[in-house]
Design a protein around this motif. Structure first.
Motif, PDB file in Angstrom:
ATOM      1  N   VAL A  34       0.743  -1.188  -0.157  1.00 14.80           N
ATOM      2  CA  VAL A  34      -0.120   0.068   0.018  1.00 14.80           C
ATOM      3  C   VAL A  34       0.783   1.272   0.015  1.00 14.80           C
ATOM      4  CG1 VAL A  34      -1.636   1.412   1.454  1.00 14.80           C
ATOM      5  CG2 VAL A  34      -1.793  -0.981   1.059  1.00 14.80           C
ATOM      6  N   ALA A  37       0.967   3.051  -3.251  1.00 13.13           N
ATOM      7  CA  ALA A  37      -0.296   3.346  -3.855  1.00 13.13           C
ATOM      8  C   ALA A  37      -0.823   4.699  -3.512  1.00 13.13           C
ATOM      9  CB  ALA A  37      -1.003   2.403  -3.739  1.00 13.13           C
ATOM     10  N   THR A  40      -2.152   7.113  -5.846  1.00 13.81           N
ATOM     11  CA  THR A  40      -3.168   6.624  -6.837  1.00 13.81           C
ATOM     12  C   THR A  40      -4.312   6.716  -6.023  1.00 13.81           C
ATOM     13  OG1 THR A  40      -1.651   5.360  -8.037  1.00 13.81           O
ATOM     14  CG2 THR A  40      -3.859   4.629  -7.832  1.00 13.81           C
ATOM     15  N   LEU A  41      -4.374   6.241  -4.623  1.00 19.12           N
ATOM     16  CA  LEU A  41      -5.455   6.175  -4.000  1.00 19.12           C
ATOM     17  C   LEU A  41      -6.239   7.511  -3.875  1.00 19.12           C
ATOM     18  CD1 LEU A  41      -4.362   3.532  -1.131  1.00 19.12           C
ATOM     19  CD2 LEU A  41      -6.256   3.178  -3.017  1.00 19.12           C
ATOM     20  N   GLU A  44      -8.128   8.464  -6.861  1.00 19.12           N
ATOM     21  CA  GLU A  44      -9.123   7.504  -7.240  1.00 19.12           C
ATOM     22  C   GLU A  44     -10.190   7.803  -6.230  1.00 19.12           C
ATOM     23  OE1 GLU A  44      -9.927   5.275  -9.342  1.00 19.12           O
ATOM     24  OE2 GLU A  44      -7.971   5.436 -10.342  1.00 19.12           O
ATOM     25  N   SER A  98     -10.992  -3.736  -0.051  1.00 20.88           N
ATOM     26  CA  SER A  98     -11.247  -3.892  -1.668  1.00 20.88           C
ATOM     27  C   SER A  98     -12.617  -3.341  -2.148  1.00 20.88           C
ATOM     28  CB  SER A  98     -10.938  -5.231  -2.211  1.00 20.88           C
ATOM     29  OG  SER A  98     -12.064  -6.063  -1.971  1.00 20.88           O
ATOM     30  N   GLY A 160       3.105  -4.160  -5.597  1.00 14.16           N
ATOM     31  CA  GLY A 160       2.172  -2.757  -5.551  1.00 14.16           C
ATOM     32  C   GLY A 160       2.437  -1.931  -6.925  1.00 14.16           C
ATOM     33  N   LEU A 164      -0.599  -1.906  -9.845  1.00 12.73           N
ATOM     34  CA  LEU A 164      -1.186  -0.465 -10.133  1.00 12.73           C
ATOM     35  C   LEU A 164      -0.949  -0.089 -11.653  1.00 12.73           C
ATOM     36  CD1 LEU A 164      -0.126   1.684  -7.121  1.00 12.73           C
ATOM     37  CD2 LEU A 164      -2.116   1.116  -7.897  1.00 12.73           C
ATOM     38  N   ASP A 168      -6.737  -2.502 -11.183  1.00 19.42           N
ATOM     39  CA  ASP A 168      -7.366  -1.500 -10.552  1.00 19.42           C
ATOM     40  C   ASP A 168      -6.828  -1.388  -9.176  1.00 19.42           C
ATOM     41  OD1 ASP A 168      -9.749   0.552 -10.146  1.00 19.42           O
ATOM     42  OD2 ASP A 168      -9.970  -0.734  -8.439  1.00 19.42           O
ATOM     43  N   TRP A 169      -6.943  -0.285  -8.330  1.00 22.49           N
ATOM     44  CA  TRP A 169      -6.443  -0.196  -7.163  1.00 22.49           C
ATOM     45  C   TRP A 169      -6.750  -1.427  -6.012  1.00 22.49           C
ATOM     46  CZ3 TRP A 169      -9.348   0.799  -2.692  1.00 22.49           C
ATOM     47  CH2 TRP A 169     -10.459   1.011  -2.923  1.00 22.49           C
ATOM     48  N   ARG A 170      -8.073  -1.624  -6.586  1.00 22.86           N
ATOM     49  CA  ARG A 170      -8.516  -2.643  -5.459  1.00 22.86           C
ATOM     50  C   ARG A 170      -7.917  -4.027  -5.118  1.00 22.86           C
ATOM     51  NH1 ARG A 170     -13.780  -0.242  -3.933  1.00 22.86           N
ATOM     52  NH2 ARG A 170     -14.200   1.501  -5.109  1.00 22.86           N
ATOM     53  N   LEU A 172      -5.063  -4.417  -4.786  1.00 26.04           N
ATOM     54  CA  LEU A 172      -4.077  -4.307  -3.916  1.00 26.04           C
ATOM     55  C   LEU A 172      -4.292  -5.079  -2.448  1.00 26.04           C
ATOM     56  CD1 LEU A 172      -3.385  -0.318  -3.819  1.00 26.04           C
ATOM     57  CD2 LEU A 172      -1.461  -2.186  -4.632  1.00 26.04           C
TER      58      LEU A 172
END
Length: 485
Positions: A34, A37, A40-41, A44, A98, A160, A164, A168-170, A172
């Motif tokens: 994480v 990310a 990115t999070l 999003e 997620s 990670g 990415l 999709d980030w989910r 992760l």
């Protein structure tokens, strides 16, 4: 130098360690995946990075607060049952993460993940070591138990970055699900029965002191990377308050060792105390390098996030290559020799980064990372092995908690110190030469961490772990023993 033949590790201990490793990989990888990310999070979920930073901070705080209660919880409900409960919590929280619909919901679910992970991390060592009579084969056993902790900071950002780039980030968080499901099935079928020790009473006073103490220290250190560094009120105030509460916790626990939440009197034993000190420094070096290296490749070398993650793979390969050898040498030659050699390799392999610039050969840096990973993989095995020498079965959970907290706080300290050093060294430089010079200063400080760690390693037991486990009298494990046993 004479060596002691290493006795065979009981098969049940190796099987237990392998089963625990499956679930443990999910926890360790998650805490580092994480970290790469956050930007990115933030995009999003349409929040600033300062808000989404709590995705990592909340997890870290929940992890630290939960670790001290593991000894009591294991005595109350049994190790196998507690492991499966913790793994179930982590699994459910991963799925919830997620499915998060906002930043606040993600932060709440990450707290639940941290609770599950905080229960699991000390248990990994505890349940495996309790299968070993008198610590026989501790070095080789630790080569398995400590594998996730060594690989997480190295491979986590790489995984990670790959997720990415293509998913999709989910994902992760979905990546944890297979580890958790397989880990649950294996734990149910394979882990030995571990009945509760009885209706042990929770040390509520100790809990009310250590929980805010750890929150204050970890939260304060997590804010150091922001403008102002250690002069920020949200850094020094919580850290100072946390340290005061921690001292109060130690004083309270010393007076009531029988019912203590954490048996801090174990630190009177030289192996536990010296191992904790070295683990603090190894955590600082390990997690500090996790901050510096990706930033170096992105800022100085101009690589994208994914490329920067991929070039770190040789370091993970090196860590894998050294583990079996380090475990055997710890049992036959001793923790002191192996730990000093590991830190020396780490330090020497960090020097080239202090001298590197944008034109340095990528192949050369890849080879250096391979060697650096070899040293990193070798360090934790001897240090964690001697921490449990001479401990009775009911003392092992307390030893595991102490060493885990030392490494956790050391990691936070290392990241905080190197972040401030890097920011100060780079200053307002906008040209690549100035930025490169700033990174050189930070890497030299990282080398300094390893030099200090080498000095502390001389307090580790000198004799082979296999010999100490079989023959060392109790007094050789005390701080008054000449030459550290």
């Amino acid at each position: 130098m004479s060596s002691t033949p290493a006795p065979a590790v009981p098969r049940r201990a190796i099987i237990t360690a392998l089963v625990l490793m499956v679930g443990g990989l999910a926890v360790i990888f998650d805490s580092t995946i994480v970290s790469i990310a956050l930007k990115t999070l933030a995009q999003e979920l349409s929040v600033p990075v300062s808000t989404i930073q709590w995705v990592s901070t909340a997890y870290l705080l929940a992890l630290g607060v939960t670790i001290p209660v593991v000894g009591w919880a294991q005595a109350r409900i049994g190790g196998k049952r507690l492991w499966m409960i913790a793994l179930t919590i982590f699994l459910a929280a991963s799925i919830a993460c997620s499915l998060a619909w906002s930043a606040p919901s993600l932060i709440v679910f990450r707290i639940a993940q941290g609770i599950g992970g905080g229960l699991m991390m000390p248990l990994m060592a505890t349940l495996a070591i309790q299968q070993v009579p008198r610590g026989v084969g501790l070095g080789r056993l630790m080569a398995v138990v400590s594998l996730p902790a060594a690989l997480g900071p190295i491979l986590g950002p790489t995984i990670g970055g790959l997720i990415l780039n293509w998913l999709d980030w989910r994902w992760l968080f979905w990546v944890n699900v297979p580890f958790c499901l397989v880990g649950l099935v294996l734990a149910w079928r394979v882990l030995p029965a571990d009945p509760p020790a009885g209706r042990t009473k929770l040390d509520l006073v100790g809990l009310l002191l250590i929980s805010p103490a750890l929150v204050g220290i970890l939260y304060g250190l997590s804010n150091v990377s922001q403008d102002g560094g250690f002069s920020r009120p949200d850094v020094w105030a919580p850290v100072v308050a946390g340290m005061v509460l921690f001292v109060a916790f130690v004083l309270v626990e010393i007076r009531r060792p029988a019912g203590a939440l954490v048996d801090v009197l174990l630190l009177r034993r030289r192996p536990v105390a010296s191992s904790s000190a070295v683990l603090f420094l190894s955590g600082a070096s390990l997690y500090g390098s996790m901050l510096l290296l990706p930033l170096f490749f992105q800022t100085v070398r101009g690589l994208e996030v994914l490329a920067a993650a991929l070039v770190l793979i040789p370091q993970g390969v090196g860590a894998l290559l050294s583990r079996t050898l380090a475990g055997r040498l710890t049992d036959s030659l001793g923790a002191r020799v192996v730990a000093i050699a590991g830190f020396a390799v780490m330090g020497l392999a960090t020097v080239p980064f202090a001298m590197a610039d944008a034109s340095t050969s990528e192949l050369w840096l890849g080879g250096v990372l391979l060697v650096r990973g070899f040293g990193m993989g070798a360090v934790m095995i001897p240090v964690m092995s001697v921490a449990f020498l001479g401990l009775e079965r009911d003392e092992v959970p307390h030893g595991s908690i102490i060493t885990r907290l030392a490494q956790q706080v050391g990691g936070a300290f290392g990241v905080a110190i190197l972040a401030v050093i890097l920011e100060t060294a780079v200053g307002g430089a906008t040209d690549i030469a100035g930025v490169t010079a700033g990174f050189a200063v930070a890497f030299w400080w990282a080398v300094g961490f390893t030099v200090v760690a080498i000095g502390v390693c001389f307090a580790l037991p000198r004799k082979p772990v296999a010999e100490l486990a079989r023959t060392a009298p109790a007094e050789e494990l005390e701080p008054t023993a000449a030459d550290g046993a």
